[in-house]
Structure formats: C-alpha cells, structure tokens
Write a protein that holds these residues in place. Structure first.
Motif, PDB file in Angstrom:
ATOM      1  N   GLN A  67       0.842  -1.205   0.000  1.00 36.82           N
ATOM      2  CA  GLN A  67       0.000   0.000   0.000  1.00 36.82           C
ATOM      3  C   GLN A  67       0.874   1.251   0.000  1.00 36.82           C
ATOM      4  N   HIS A  68       1.335   1.620  -1.185  1.00 36.05           N
ATOM      5  CA  HIS A  68       2.261   2.738  -1.304  1.00 36.05           C
ATOM      6  C   HIS A  68       1.670   4.055  -0.791  1.00 36.05           C
ATOM      7  N   GLY A  69       2.473   4.777  -0.017  1.00 34.29           N
ATOM      8  CA  GLY A  69       2.110   6.108   0.428  1.00 34.29           C
ATOM      9  C   GLY A  69       2.008   6.262   1.926  1.00 34.29           C
ATOM     10  N   GLY A  70       1.668   5.181   2.631  1.00 35.59           N
ATOM     11  CA  GLY A  70       1.596   5.248   4.090  1.00 35.59           C
ATOM     12  C   GLY A  70       0.188   5.375   4.619  1.00 35.59           C
ATOM     13  N   PRO A  71      -0.556   4.253   4.740  1.00 38.75           N
ATOM     14  CA  PRO A  71      -1.911   4.301   5.296  1.00 38.75           C
ATOM     15  C   PRO A  71      -1.921   4.899   6.705  1.00 38.75           C
ATOM     16  N   SER A  72      -2.905   5.725   6.960  1.00 38.57           N
ATOM     17  CA  SER A  72      -2.996   6.423   8.253  1.00 38.57           C
ATOM     18  C   SER A  72      -3.499   5.471   9.324  1.00 38.57           C
ATOM     19  N   HIS A  73      -2.592   4.972  10.151  1.00 38.55           N
ATOM     20  CA  HIS A  73      -2.940   3.946  11.133  1.00 38.55           C
ATOM     21  C   HIS A  73      -3.920   4.443  12.185  1.00 38.55           C
ATOM     22  N   MET A  74      -3.783   5.702  12.633  1.00 37.97           N
ATOM     23  CA  MET A  74      -4.715   6.193  13.661  1.00 37.97           C
ATOM     24  C   MET A  74      -6.117   6.445  13.115  1.00 37.97           C
ATOM     25  N   ASP A  75      -6.284   6.351  11.807  1.00 37.42           N
ATOM     26  CA  ASP A  75      -7.601   6.465  11.192  1.00 37.42           C
ATOM     27  C   ASP A  75      -8.144   5.124  10.707  1.00 37.42           C
ATOM     28  N   LEU A  83      -5.962  10.870  21.415  1.00 38.72           N
ATOM     29  CA  LEU A  83      -5.775  11.772  20.289  1.00 38.72           C
ATOM     30  C   LEU A  83      -7.074  12.514  19.969  1.00 38.72           C
ATOM     31  N   SER A  84      -8.174  11.788  20.007  1.00 38.09           N
ATOM     32  CA  SER A  84      -9.476  12.432  19.762  1.00 38.09           C
ATOM     33  C   SER A  84      -9.828  13.406  20.878  1.00 38.09           C
ATOM     34  N   ARG A  85      -9.504  13.030  22.119  1.00 38.50           N
ATOM     35  CA  ARG A  85      -9.808  13.899  23.245  1.00 38.50           C
ATOM     36  C   ARG A  85      -9.032  15.212  23.159  1.00 38.50           C
ATOM     37  N   GLN A  86      -7.810  15.149  22.635  1.00 40.42           N
ATOM     38  CA  GLN A  86      -6.963  16.339  22.557  1.00 40.42           C
ATOM     39  C   GLN A  86      -6.980  16.994  21.162  1.00 40.42           C
ATOM     40  N   ASP A  87      -7.979  16.684  20.382  1.00 35.53           N
ATOM     41  CA  ASP A  87      -8.073  17.255  19.038  1.00 35.53           C
ATOM     42  C   ASP A  87      -7.921  18.783  19.077  1.00 35.53           C
ATOM     43  N   GLY A  88      -6.985  19.308  18.302  1.00 33.71           N
ATOM     44  CA  GLY A  88      -6.749  20.745  18.255  1.00 33.71           C
ATOM     45  C   GLY A  88      -5.761  21.267  19.268  1.00 33.71           C
ATOM     46  N   VAL A  89      -5.349  20.434  20.223  1.00 27.80           N
ATOM     47  CA  VAL A  89      -4.391  20.830  21.255  1.00 27.80           C
ATOM     48  C   VAL A  89      -2.973  20.761  20.681  1.00 27.80           C
ATOM     49  N   GLU A  90      -2.100  21.664  21.124  1.00 32.71           N
ATOM     50  CA  GLU A  90      -0.710  21.685  20.672  1.00 32.71           C
ATOM     51  C   GLU A  90       0.031  20.465  21.225  1.00 32.71           C
ATOM     52  N   TYR A  91       0.676  19.724  20.339  1.00 33.10           N
ATOM     53  CA  TYR A  91       1.434  18.545  20.729  1.00 33.10           C
ATOM     54  C   TYR A  91       2.773  18.973  21.323  1.00 33.10           C
ATOM     55  N   THR A  92       3.140  18.383  22.447  1.00 34.58           N
ATOM     56  CA  THR A  92       4.361  18.784  23.150  1.00 34.58           C
ATOM     57  C   THR A  92       5.581  17.942  22.785  1.00 34.58           C
ATOM     58  N   SER A 104       2.179  21.727  11.301  1.00 34.05           N
ATOM     59  CA  SER A 104       1.433  22.193  12.462  1.00 34.05           C
ATOM     60  C   SER A 104       1.650  21.187  13.574  1.00 34.05           C
ATOM     61  N   LYS A 105       1.596  21.663  14.820  1.00 38.49           N
ATOM     62  CA  LYS A 105       1.690  20.743  15.952  1.00 38.49           C
ATOM     63  C   LYS A 105       0.340  20.557  16.632  1.00 38.49           C
ATOM     64  N   LYS A 106      -0.727  20.945  15.933  1.00 42.04           N
ATOM     65  CA  LYS A 106      -2.070  20.727  16.474  1.00 42.04           C
ATOM     66  C   LYS A 106      -2.486  19.278  16.258  1.00 42.04           C
ATOM     67  N   LEU A 107      -2.821  18.604  17.342  1.00 41.87           N
ATOM     68  CA  LEU A 107      -3.250  17.218  17.241  1.00 41.87           C
ATOM     69  C   LEU A 107      -4.540  17.120  16.431  1.00 41.87           C
ATOM     70  N   PHE A 108      -4.651  16.048  15.669  1.00 34.51           N
ATOM     71  CA  PHE A 108      -5.752  15.852  14.727  1.00 34.51           C
ATOM     72  C   PHE A 108      -6.442  14.533  15.060  1.00 34.51           C
ATOM     73  N   GLY A 109      -7.532  14.597  15.820  1.00 32.48           N
ATOM     74  CA  GLY A 109      -8.290  13.393  16.158  1.00 32.48           C
ATOM     75  C   GLY A 109      -8.932  12.779  14.936  1.00 32.48           C
ATOM     76  N   SER A 110      -9.052  11.469  14.923  1.00 32.28           N
ATOM     77  CA  SER A 110      -9.614  10.796  13.748  1.00 32.28           C
ATOM     78  C   SER A 110     -11.073  11.176  13.543  1.00 32.28           C
TER      79      SER A 110
END
Length: 480
Positions: A67-75, A83-92, A104-110
């Motif tokens: 599967q060329h390209g890198g399937p999004s495992h967290m999705d 990750l979903s709970r912290q959606d939009g929060v800055e990752y440290t 961007s360092k904003k977390l992206f919940g699935s």
C-alpha cells in the motif's frame, strides 16, 4: 546467409511464432528427468528448480498487497481515544516534518469511529468494514518502525533490507532464489501493477539487485491482454513451429557453450523456454471468467470502485493456486499519501482496496490455501498525529511518519485474531514490541523454512543476506 552468421537475434527477428508444442514436449521431458532438489545454501545457481528448506516450512507462497504512500494507522487500525480527546491541542513531543511549510503541531483526532470486531475484539475503523470480517484471521502489527519518514528510503528498507539503498534483491527475489518454484510453466515471482501507472520507486520495487535477472519479478500488464503475443498466428503453429524451436534451442545451447557462466545469457534462454510453457498455462491462469459469479462478487467485481483491484487480487489467488511462489500487487504512485483532504481521500482508497483484500483471505481460507499462503497488507510508513494544514479543516491532511505504524499478516503459520505491539497514546511512535522491516523479513523467511542468516548470496566477493547483516529477529510471538 550461412549458419555461423545467422545469429539468435537474426533468427528471432525473422520468425514470428508461438510455443505450444515445444512447451508440451518440455514438460513431458521434465516429468521424466527432474533431479532431486538441492539443499538451500549459498552456492550460486541460476535456475528455478524446487529446493529444500532449512527446516519444515509453514508457508509455500506469499501475496503482498503493498500500500504505497503510508496508510494512516490512527484512522484505520490503531484507535487513539486520547488523540481524539486532545483534538486541536498543541502537541508537546518532538516531531520531524517532511513538509515544514505546511507543518502544524495541532493534534488531529480521527474523524472516523472504531469498534471491536470478531471473537478477538480487535478494534478497527469504520472505513474497513470488510477487513473487520477477517479480523480473527489476521495478525495486526501496530508497532512497525523504519525510523525514516521518506517514501523511497522506507520502501527500499522493506524490499531490500537497507534504508534508502538501491541495487539489492527484493524479498521475492530472495525467496525464489532460495526455494525455486513449484511450477515450471509460470514465473515464480509475479508483479501485478496498476492501470494508472507504476508505484513510487518504479521497477526497483521488484528488482533482482545483484542476483541474476531470472530472479526479478515478472510484470503482468495491468489490463487485458495481460501478456501480449501469447498465441501464435494459426499458420505458424504445429510441426513448423516445433521444428523452428528445436533449431532455436540448438543455437541457444551452442552459444551458451561458447560463453559458459554468463548469468544474463542463461536467464534470457530460460525466459524463452518459460515463454513456451506459458502459452497454455498463463492463458488459463489469467482467465477469471472461469470463476463463479459468487466468487467474483466476493472480490467486489460487481462494484466499479473495487472491480480493478478485486480483479488483481483474484488473479493473485489463481497464481498461487497454480504454484507461483511470490505475487505482489502495487498501486499507481502512492494513493495512501494523504497530505491533503484526508477526509475524502482516505475513504476513496479504502473503497478500492478493503473488500478485495478481505476477499483474498476469505477465498484462500475456504479453498484450504491460507494455511500455506502468507498474505501481507501494509505500506512503507504511516501518518503523523498532527494536522498538515492546507488552508481549511476540510482540506487538512497528515504528514509522513516512519516512527510507528501498522501492517497486517494472515496465513502461513501466522497467528490470527491478535494485535501485536503498541504506539504511544497519540500514535506517533512505536513503544512496545517494536518491529522493523528487517524483523519482518526474518520472520517471513522463517515461515518459509529458511534461516535468514544462513541463506547467502556472494556478490562482488561479499556474502550477502536479506537483512544485510543488520540487527534482526524472528518475531516468534506472532507465530502459531
């Protein structure tokens, strides 16, 4: 023109014919004269006769759905509630970006929900409803790690054993070199490419590297006819073509005797002989019209979105059923590379691949072939847990991540119904039971009855092995 001046190239240029009767004669001769297989060792050879394993194998064939390209495992395969709970929060944490200008360092919940499936209770995304139906047959490895975020560097790590390095044989080449083929009338290593074009890194995905050309992948055309000029014109068939092929074989052997030990020449002659035998065998193997309507529907051939990939998955099953050792399916370019618009792009590629991949496992199982056939699904990297900004939330995507991602394996003595390894709470890094591509290679070889450290090929005076003598281990926890 005299016989001495009439070269093999001249002969082929002036003749146009198929190989049917010669193929039959060759196969009958093989039935009578094939010798006992040699033991697997590092002595050079340039043929595809079957060979002994180091120990009792679990697998005899493998189908890799790369599967060329890198399937999004967290999705897809690795649910991350935090990750979903912290959606939009800055990752440290520290992150390496491939596209800094869009970083961007904003977390992206699935955007997609997960739920448990099967008796094992493994959680999968709603985007994989068909994979959810085979979850008890697969081993989901959630802790893959290449340590590099680039596509080519990680692709070459998976295929050739060293990150980023070209010129090495791929896994399929090593397997057919070690074990030969269970059929002498189809190529041992076959590649099914996408009608849209070649994958990223092109033909190096199935390269024979420093091995003879005989051990490289044989590419089928991505649309019908999948092999050109397979049949000869009617007026050139029969006794006439048999006589001409006998002459061609004589010329080939005479030339080979004058140039002993030339691997490329031997491979070319072997390819001519294989073409003869393929005239009948390949036509039959690629004819999916022989399959029942129920089987074709199982693979999604009735759905325009999954028909093309489903057709190739079905052909892959027919090939291993007929003795082909290693089959690979590739996409054009890298459709899982969801830097932008992941909310639309990811469902689209899932609709193409999910049903056919699951159908392959189901079909192999119901035919009694899954026990001896390994199915691999996965890409070279995963995706980051943060947003790759594209101007609006709907156009957002995810950047590359080689620090932690998922693949799955089924069949061939691999434990089903289990999830192995973990990434951290947001899916950024593998933190438990980390598996590298070298570990993956060692484990696959083990299932084929091969000790990866003992299978050597001498190239330029060096003893080479598949892992390039890098740290590697057989992942015994996932073996039945």
């Amino acid at each position: 023109m005299t016989m001495n001046a009439y070269s093999r190239r001249d002969f082929l240029a002036h003749q146009s014919m198929g190989f049917g009767s010669f193929a039959l004669a060759w196969l009958l001769k093989q039935e009578r004269s094939q010798a006992k297989p040699k033991s697997v060792d590092h002595k050079p050879h340039n043929d595809l006769l079957p060979r002994d394993t180091h120990f009792e194998p679990k697998a005899k064939a493998m189908i890799s759905l790369f599967q060329h390209g890198g399937p999004s495992h967290m999705d897809l395969t690795d649910p991350k509630p935090e990750l979903s709970r912290q959606d939009g929060v800055e990752y440290t944490g520290d992150i390496k970006f491939s596209f800094v200008n869009e970083a961007s360092k904003k977390l992206f919940g699935s955007p997609w929900s997960f739920k448990p499936h099967g008796e094992c209770g493994t959680e999968l995304s709603e985007l994989l409803p068909h994979t959810a139906e085979i979850v008890d047959d697969i081993c989901l490895i959630r802790s893959m790690h290449t340590g590099a975020n680039g596509h080519e560097v990680s692709i070459r790590y998976f295929h050739g054993g060293i990150p980023g390095v070209l010129g090495r044989p791929t896994l399929g080449s090593w397997l057919v070199y070690a074990l030969g083929s269970e059929t002498q009338n189809l190529p041992a290593y076959m590649v099914l490419t996408d009608p849209g074009g070649l994958p990223v890194d092109g033909v190096t995905n199935w390269s024979n590297g420093f091995m003879p050309a005989l051990f490289q992948g044989t590419v089928l055309r991505p649309k019908e006819p999948r092999i050109l000029n397979l049949q000869a014109p009617a007026h050139l068939q029969g006794k006439f073509q048999e006589q001409n092929l006998d002459l061609l074989q004589t010329l080939n052997q005479r030339h080979l005797e004058q140039h002993p030990g030339e691997a490329e020449l031997e491979a070319r002659i072997a390819s001519y002989e294989l073409a003869a035998r393929m005239q009948t065998a390949a036509t039959e193997a690629l004819d999916i019209s022989q399959e029942t309507e129920a089987t074709q529907k199982l693979y999604g051939l009735d759905n325009p979105k999954s028909r093309e990939y489903g057709t190739r998955c079905l052909i892959a099953r027919r090939l291993v059923e007929r003795g082909v050792r290693f089959v690979q399916l590739f996409h054009n370019n890298q459709p899982w590379d969801n830097h932008a618009s992941i909310k639309s792009g990811l469902p689209s590629i899932c609709q193409k691949t999910d049903q056919p991949a699951a159908a392959l496992v189901k079909d192999l199982k119901q035919r009694g072939l899954l026990d001896s056939t390994i199915v691999h699904w996965g890409g070279e990297i995963g995706r980051l847990p943060v947003t790759q900004e594209q101007g609006s939330p709907e156009k957002a995507g995810r950047d590359h991540n080689g620090q932690g991602f998922s693949i799955w394996l089924a069949g061939g003595g691999i434990k089903g119904g289990m999830a192995y390894g973990k990434t951290d709470e947001v899916g950024h890094k593998a933190v438990e039971n980390v598996v590298t591509p070298n570990d993956y290679q060692a484990t696959i070889m083990h299932q084929f009855g091969l000790n990866y450290e003992d299978l050597m090929y001498v190239a330029s005076g060096r003893e080479e092995i598949i892992t390039a003598k890098r740290p590697a281990k057989v992942v015994s926890d996932i073996l039945a």
